[in-house]
Write a protein that holds these residues in place. Structure first.
Motif: not given
Length: 84
Positions: A64-72, A74-77
């Motif tokens: 869960e923390c990994w996803k919060e920190k490293f997944v962008i 979709p609206c940001e790219y």
């Protein structure tokens, strides 16, 4: 009939503080100890352990923390045409 011996490794995520118990066979535990001593890659040593649990064992961060920190998100790219 032989009994499969199970080991439990408890890991605390340094980001959120949640403790996760990862259960593995004695053979997997021996492979994990070898990995900690610099032998092999975690995915080679523990192929039957889920990827999120391997990441926790290798890097210390829960899924869960990994996803919060490293997944962008979709609206940001996406650009105006909703294309990447």
């Amino acid at each position: 009939m032989s009994e499969i011996k199970q080991c439990n490794v408890s890991i605390e995520c340094p980001c959120c503080g949640k403790v996760k118990d990862i259960f593995m066979t004695l053979e997997e535990y021996i492979n994990y100890a070898a990995y900690q001593n610099g032998y092999g890659l975690i995915q080679q040593m523990l192929p039957n352990i889920p990827a999120a649990d391997r990441e926790l064992l290798a890097g210390g961060m829960c899924g869960e923390c990994w996803k919060e920190k490293f997944v962008i998100p979709p609206c940001e790219y996406e650009d105006e045409d909703n294309t990447i």
